[in-house]
Design an enzyme around this catalytic site. Sequence first.
Site, PDB file in Angstrom:
ATOM      1  N   GLU A  67       0.662  -1.222   0.170  1.00  0.00           N
ATOM      2  CA  GLU A  67      -0.332   0.439  -0.311  1.00  0.00           C
ATOM      3  C   GLU A  67       0.658   1.100   0.052  1.00  0.00           C
ATOM      4  OE1 GLU A  67      -0.548  -2.985   2.004  1.00  0.00           O
ATOM      5  OE2 GLU A  67      -2.581  -3.156   1.492  1.00  0.00           O
ATOM      6  N   HIS A 136     -10.614  -4.204   9.817  1.00  0.00           N
ATOM      7  CA  HIS A 136     -11.604  -3.918   8.635  1.00  0.00           C
ATOM      8  C   HIS A 136     -12.475  -3.388   8.768  1.00  0.00           C
ATOM      9  CE1 HIS A 136      -8.459  -7.753   7.608  1.00  0.00           C
ATOM     10  NE2 HIS A 136      -8.687  -7.448   6.586  1.00  0.00           N
TER      11      HIS A 136
END
Lengths: 335, 341
Positions: A67, A136
């Site tokens: 990322e 998440h």
Amino acid sequence: MSEAKTAGRELSYAQAIQEAIAIAMERDERVFLMGEDVGVYGGAFQVTGDLVHRFGDDRIIDTPIAELGGAGVAVGAALTGMRPIYEFQFSDFATLAMEQIVNQAAKLRFMLGGAVSVPLVMRFPAGSGTGAAAQHSQSLEAWLGHVPGLKVLQPATPYDAKGMLLAAIEDPDPVMIYEHKILYKMKGEVPEGHYTVPIGKALVRREGPDATVVASSIMVHKALDAAEKLAEEGIDLEVVDLRSVRPMDRETIIRSVMKTGRLVCVYEGVKTLGVGAEISAMVAESEAFDYLDAPILRLGGAEAPIPYNPELEKAVVPQVPDIIAAVRQLVRKER
Amino acid sequence: MSSTAAETIAPLSGDNRPFAFRQFSPETLKTALRQMYLIRRFEEGAEESYMRGLIHGTMHLSIGQEASAVGSCLALSDTDQITSTHRGHGHCIAKGAEVGRMFAEFFGKETGYCRGRGGSMHIADVTKGNLGANGIVGGGLPIAVGAALSMKMQKRKDVVVCFFGDGANNEGAFHESLNMAAIWKLPVIFVCENNKYGMSVSTERSTAVANIAERAVAYAMPGVTVDGNSISAVAEAVHVATKRARAGEGPSLVECKTYRHRGHSKSDRNRYRTKEEIAEWVAKDPIGRFETELKDYGILDEAGIAAIRDSVETEIANGIEFAKASPMPDPSEATRYVYSD
């Protein structure tokens, strides 16, 4: 807005985003999308779907699971003439990319005295309700909202998801879009073709004289549900969809509070130091303060990570009954 | 040298001069020497201005590292891109920046490259393909890869030279960037200026491999370690890597072993290295070496060198005067340039 057809065509929020990406890529060859599993997999939430077959894998680019690097590649491409869209698979994973977002994308134009711009869009699937637990399910839009140089949006409807994304892609500055995962399947009216929703404008979704609820993202729908139920007991709510965390639409919010005299902020991010804190302070500092008939209330996420158990998961974010209770408390105090 | 050896340039028959002398015209070589002086004198001028209170904040001087900056940029055009580091003054000059506007930036003036908003650590000149120094160690690496992706997507023949230090080679950004550049065969040359210390910690203490170029193996790209104080050695390695990049064959890693004569920044008390070590490296100064070579190969004589030095002195003095005379930014514009107008 350009000739948007407003026939009653319905798309899901995810389909609306996909359509915006496709329109932008058709119109401008500088636009491309990169992220994890955005190619043949179609994205973890099927937002990119079959776009790779339509545009090829050199414009719908599967990245490694990296990322920080991926976000930085998008920054570098934006600096040198491209219009990248970077998809985080889950917004939580953007914590790995904060360096590039906060130190680079947000500041490069400023640090270089206006010599460059960073026309970059990042998309952040956020929020709880999927049973994916603490890593998440977060809503960290306030983190990025704190950074000058970024624009931070939270579309609540398929119409806005498409129009805001198109506006973001055409914007010269970095725009971060928080998409609530539970909204991906929600259907709504979406015109065909190109249109934009202006960045930085809140929207009054429901008018009413008794109290203002400023809600963001999925909380807009919960606030509208609460308003329907409260209407049965004679309380008529005004629901303002925040839409944009940065820049924040001071004018629309203050005008509404001056009309109703009561304010509840409803957001899924952790309550303390969250988006609602900023809205509350902004109103308290404004000309609307003298119009307040009751204290400002905030309904935000609990001071805890998002739990796995579905009942616990519901318990840590505001629900419709919480909004109803808060509004009753505000309105009855004065009656 | 690392295990993945780069292509070597075969000497022309009978020509045993170093690469730079075979590859570049005498005019280019003279310009290269001039740029090395210009960097050296710029750094010294900045240091002096700092002492005299004309510059606030801090700065990271690249005195001793001029060969890697100039050697890497020798064969680049203005449309080739670079990303630079916190020790980036030399890169900026090597890529063609004007020292007057650089001094003006350091003095916080409106005429500076960043209108006084960036300072030493964000010095950039995008018109010459310098995407900027960076205050974050490793910050420029993924940006360089993104710029290289742009070059590829726009079907340009331009390349990106990504400068970084030994300190950055232990950042995650380094590894993510090299991997992505390799899988997508992007036209980027990773130039590591290994000056032995990440602030105070030596590469022996911070880095598991003896030569940072060995890390290229993990990303299936050529990696080569060169004498970073030899402008010719740097130019040769970067030339090979650039050729490969322009041919669409992907990235390379070039490690330049060099040394900074000054401390990390203005707060450094040099407690982590010895006077002997510093003296040893000062004796290997890249400018003196290049001067000797230029004389040995008959390109410059003492008078020619003195003339170049004189012209650099004038340029530096004029640059400082320009900066001093330039206006300060208006405080009412402190929040300008955050967003596009």
